[in-house]
Design a protein around this motif. Structure first.
Motif, PDB file in Angstrom:
ATOM      1  N   ILE A 182       0.840  -1.202   0.000  1.00  0.00           N
ATOM      2  CA  ILE A 182       0.000   0.000   0.000  1.00  0.00           C
ATOM      3  C   ILE A 182       0.880   1.259   0.000  1.00  0.00           C
ATOM      4  N   ARG A 183       2.013   1.182   0.699  1.00  0.00           N
ATOM      5  CA  ARG A 183       2.950   2.314   0.685  1.00  0.00           C
ATOM      6  C   ARG A 183       3.433   2.578  -0.745  1.00  0.00           C
ATOM      7  N   ARG A 184       3.816   1.493  -1.424  1.00  0.00           N
ATOM      8  CA  ARG A 184       4.337   1.615  -2.798  1.00  0.00           C
ATOM      9  C   ARG A 184       3.246   2.182  -3.722  1.00  0.00           C
ATOM     10  N   VAL A 185       2.022   1.688  -3.563  1.00  0.00           N
ATOM     11  CA  VAL A 185       0.925   2.130  -4.436  1.00  0.00           C
ATOM     12  C   VAL A 185       0.657   3.629  -4.234  1.00  0.00           C
ATOM     13  N   LEU A 186       0.654   4.082  -2.983  1.00  0.00           N
ATOM     14  CA  LEU A 186       0.419   5.517  -2.735  1.00  0.00           C
ATOM     15  C   LEU A 186       1.542   6.354  -3.334  1.00  0.00           C
ATOM     16  N   GLU A 187       2.781   5.906  -3.142  1.00  0.00           N
ATOM     17  CA  GLU A 187       3.910   6.686  -3.669  1.00  0.00           C
ATOM     18  C   GLU A 187       3.867   6.716  -5.192  1.00  0.00           C
ATOM     19  N   GLU A 188       3.547   5.580  -5.806  1.00  0.00           N
ATOM     20  CA  GLU A 188       3.511   5.538  -7.278  1.00  0.00           C
ATOM     21  C   GLU A 188       2.355   6.364  -7.834  1.00  0.00           C
ATOM     22  N   ALA A 189       1.299   6.561  -7.027  1.00  0.00           N
ATOM     23  CA  ALA A 189       0.180   7.402  -7.477  1.00  0.00           C
ATOM     24  C   ALA A 189       0.531   8.886  -7.365  1.00  0.00           C
ATOM     25  N   PHE A 191       1.610  10.406  -4.257  1.00  0.00           N
ATOM     26  CA  PHE A 191       1.488  10.970  -2.909  1.00  0.00           C
ATOM     27  C   PHE A 191       2.859  11.086  -2.243  1.00  0.00           C
ATOM     28  N   LYS A 192       3.037  12.176  -1.477  1.00  0.00           N
ATOM     29  CA  LYS A 192       4.252  12.415  -0.687  1.00  0.00           C
ATOM     30  C   LYS A 192       3.931  12.173   0.783  1.00  0.00           C
ATOM     31  N   ASP A 193       4.980  12.145   1.597  1.00  0.00           N
ATOM     32  CA  ASP A 193       4.836  11.993   3.061  1.00  0.00           C
ATOM     33  C   ASP A 193       3.913  10.810   3.399  1.00  0.00           C
ATOM     34  N   VAL A 194       4.120   9.708   2.724  1.00  0.00           N
ATOM     35  CA  VAL A 194       3.248   8.541   2.924  1.00  0.00           C
ATOM     36  C   VAL A 194       3.566   7.893   4.277  1.00  0.00           C
ATOM     37  N   LYS A 195       2.491   7.625   5.028  1.00  0.00           N
ATOM     38  CA  LYS A 195       2.648   6.920   6.315  1.00  0.00           C
ATOM     39  C   LYS A 195       1.660   5.763   6.345  1.00  0.00           C
ATOM     40  N   VAL A 196       2.115   4.624   6.802  1.00  0.00           N
ATOM     41  CA  VAL A 196       1.238   3.463   6.979  1.00  0.00           C
ATOM     42  C   VAL A 196       1.455   2.970   8.405  1.00  0.00           C
ATOM     43  N   GLU A 197       0.391   3.006   9.209  1.00  0.00           N
ATOM     44  CA  GLU A 197       0.530   2.640  10.631  1.00  0.00           C
ATOM     45  C   GLU A 197      -0.632   1.749  11.050  1.00  0.00           C
ATOM     46  N   THR A 198      -0.435   1.026  12.155  1.00  0.00           N
ATOM     47  CA  THR A 198      -1.568   0.330  12.752  1.00  0.00           C
ATOM     48  C   THR A 198      -2.489   1.391  13.359  1.00  0.00           C
ATOM     49  N   ALA A 199      -3.756   1.347  12.969  1.00  0.00           N
ATOM     50  CA  ALA A 199      -4.723   2.332  13.480  1.00  0.00           C
ATOM     51  C   ALA A 199      -5.360   1.831  14.774  1.00  0.00           C
ATOM     52  N   PHE A 200      -5.731   0.555  14.764  1.00  0.00           N
ATOM     53  CA  PHE A 200      -6.386  -0.061  15.931  1.00  0.00           C
ATOM     54  C   PHE A 200      -6.457  -1.559  15.693  1.00  0.00           C
ATOM     55  N   GLU A 201      -6.819  -2.284  16.731  1.00  0.00           N
ATOM     56  CA  GLU A 201      -7.082  -3.717  16.581  1.00  0.00           C
ATOM     57  C   GLU A 201      -8.527  -3.948  16.971  1.00  0.00           C
ATOM     58  N   MET A 202      -9.177  -4.861  16.296  1.00  0.00           N
ATOM     59  CA  MET A 202     -10.595  -5.098  16.578  1.00  0.00           C
ATOM     60  C   MET A 202     -10.885  -6.594  16.652  1.00  0.00           C
ATOM     61  N   GLU A 203     -11.570  -6.966  17.741  1.00  0.00           N
ATOM     62  CA  GLU A 203     -12.006  -8.364  17.840  1.00  0.00           C
ATOM     63  C   GLU A 203     -13.334  -8.498  17.120  1.00  0.00           C
ATOM     64  N   LYS A 204     -13.452  -9.483  16.256  1.00  0.00           N
ATOM     65  CA  LYS A 204     -14.732  -9.662  15.554  1.00  0.00           C
ATOM     66  C   LYS A 204     -15.104 -11.140  15.489  1.00  0.00           C
ATOM     67  N   ARG A 205     -16.365 -11.362  15.156  1.00  0.00           N
ATOM     68  CA  ARG A 205     -16.867 -12.735  15.030  1.00  0.00           C
ATOM     69  C   ARG A 205     -16.278 -13.383  13.783  1.00  0.00           C
ATOM     70  N   VAL A 206     -15.890 -14.648  13.908  1.00  0.00           N
ATOM     71  CA  VAL A 206     -15.441 -15.417  12.734  1.00  0.00           C
ATOM     72  C   VAL A 206     -16.083 -16.808  12.808  1.00  0.00           C
ATOM     73  N   GLU A 207     -16.053 -17.501  11.688  1.00  0.00           N
ATOM     74  CA  GLU A 207     -16.572 -18.877  11.677  1.00  0.00           C
ATOM     75  C   GLU A 207     -15.704 -19.755  12.571  1.00  0.00           C
ATOM     76  N   THR A 208     -16.337 -20.630  13.333  1.00  0.00           N
ATOM     77  CA  THR A 208     -15.558 -21.509  14.220  1.00  0.00           C
ATOM     78  C   THR A 208     -14.667 -22.441  13.396  1.00  0.00           C
ATOM     79  N   GLU A 209     -15.152 -22.855  12.204  1.00  0.00           N
ATOM     80  CA  GLU A 209     -14.334 -23.580  11.222  1.00  0.00           C
ATOM     81  C   GLU A 209     -14.628 -22.934   9.876  1.00  0.00           C
ATOM     82  N   PRO A 210     -13.602 -22.668   9.055  1.00  0.00           N
ATOM     83  CA  PRO A 210     -13.867 -22.023   7.771  1.00  0.00           C
ATOM     84  C   PRO A 210     -14.949 -22.746   6.977  1.00  0.00           C
ATOM     85  N   GLY A 211     -16.001 -21.991   6.617  1.00  0.00           N
ATOM     86  CA  GLY A 211     -17.049 -22.548   5.766  1.00  0.00           C
ATOM     87  C   GLY A 211     -18.233 -23.133   6.515  1.00  0.00           C
TER      88      GLY A 211
END
Ligand SMILES: C[S@@+](CC[C@H](N)C(=O)[O-])C[C@H]1O[C@@H](n2cnc3c(N)ncnc32)[C@H](O)[C@@H]1O
Length: 231
Positions: A182-189, A191-211
Motif C-alpha cells: 500500500i505504501r508503494r501504491v500511494l507513492e507511485e500514485a 502521494f508524498k509523506d506517505v505513512k502506513v501505521e496500525t490504526a487499531f485492533e478489533m475483535e470480531k466474530r469469525v466462523e468456528t471452522e472455515p465454511g
C-alpha cells in the motif's frame, strides 16, 4: 468492482447497519481519523470525498467535523439507505451529498470537476481489483496539498482470510491490505509523506471452522491507516 459485487452490496444494504462488527469498525476508524487529521478549526474547512461510503456510517460521523462530504458508493442500494437516513432524521447533518457511482476517474461528470481537501475510504480497499488505479483516481480528485487517508484490515498472513465467512468471499479481492504494497501504491500514485501505521485492533466474530457458517469464533484483526499528501 464486478456487477455481482455491486448486487451483493445492494442486497446487504438494508441489514448493513445491524451488524455490530461493522458498527464497531466504523467507531474505531472514526476515532483513528480524528487522531490523524488536522485540528478541528482546520478540519472544519475541508471538503471531503468518501469512496465506498456504504450506508454512510463513517460519513455521518465525520460530517459534523468538516465543511462538506461527498459520499460515493457503487451500490445504489447503499446510497438509497444513506439518502433515507438523511431524509428521515431532522438532526442529520445537511452537508452530506450521496452519489451512486463506481468512481474510476477524477473527471467523471458526477463530480462536476470538484476537487477535495481530503479523500477517505474505510473497509473498501479489500474489494478493489486495481489498487493503483483507485489511488490515481483519488490523487486526481484532490486539490494540491490535499490528503488521502484510508483504513482497512491488514493482511497479516493466512489467518487474515478468516475476516470474511467463506460464503462472503465473492468480490473480496484480497484478505486485507499489506503495508509494503500500500505504501508503494500511494507513492507511485504521486502521494508524498506517505505513512502506513496500525490504526487499531478489533475483535470480531469469525466462523468456528472455515465454511461452517457458525459465527461464534472470535479473532483480533489489526487495521491500518494509510495517509499521503498530494504535492
Ligand atoms: C465493505 S463495504 C464498506 C462500506 C462502508 N465503508 C462501511 O464501512 O460500512 C465496501 C463498499 O465499497 C463500495 N465500493 C467498492 N469499490 C468502489 C468504487 N470503486 N467506487 C465506489 N464504491 C465502491 C461497495 O459498493 C461497498 O458498498
Amino acid at each position: 468492482m464486478t456487477d455481482a459485487n455491486t448486487a451483493r452490496f445492494n442486497a446487504e444494504a438494508l441489514s448493513w447497519d445491524s451488524n455490530p462488527d461493522v458498527q464497531q469498525a466504523t467507531a474505531l476508524a472514526h476515532k483513528a481519523y480524528l487522531a490523524h487529521l488536522p485540528d478541528a478549526p482546520t478540519l472544519s474547512t475541508f471538503s471531503v470525498l468518501e469512496l465506498g461510503c456504504g450506508t454512510g456510517l463513517l460519513s455521518l460521523a465525520l460530517a459534523p467535523s468538516v465543511r462538506s462530504l461527498t459520499a460515493i458508493d457503487a451500490a445504489p442500494g447503499m446510497i438509497a439507505a444513506l439518502e433515507s437516513k438523511l431524509a428521515n432524521n431532522p438532526a442529520a447533518p445537511q452537508n452530506v451529498h450521496p452519489i451512486a457511482v463506481l468512481l474510476e476517474s477524477p473527471d467523471d461528470p458526477v463530480l462536476n470537476g470538484q476537487r477535495f481537501d481530503l479523500a477517505v475510504s474505510h473497509l473498501v480497499l479489500h474489494h478493489i481489483p486495481d489498487l493503483p488505479a483507485v489511488f490515481r483516481t483519488l490523487h486526481g480528485c484532490l486539490v494540491p496539498g490535499g490528503k488521502v487517508m484510508v483504513t482497512d484490515f491488514e493482511n497479516f498472513g493466512p489467518e487474515a482470510r478468516r475476516f470474511h465467512p467463506e460464503s462472503k468471499m465473492d468480490g473480496v479481492e484480497r484478505h486485507g491490505i499489506e503495508r509494503g504494497e500500500i505504501r508503494r501504491v500511494l507513492e507511485e500514485a504521486g502521494f508524498k509523506d506517505v505513512k502506513v501505521e496500525t490504526a487499531f485492533e478489533m475483535e470480531k466474530r469469525v466462523e468456528t471452522e472455515p465454511g461452517n457458517g457458525v459465527l461464534e469464533g472470535r479473532m483480533v484483526f489489526p487495521f491500518l491507516i494509510c495517509e499521503g499528501t498530494k504535492a
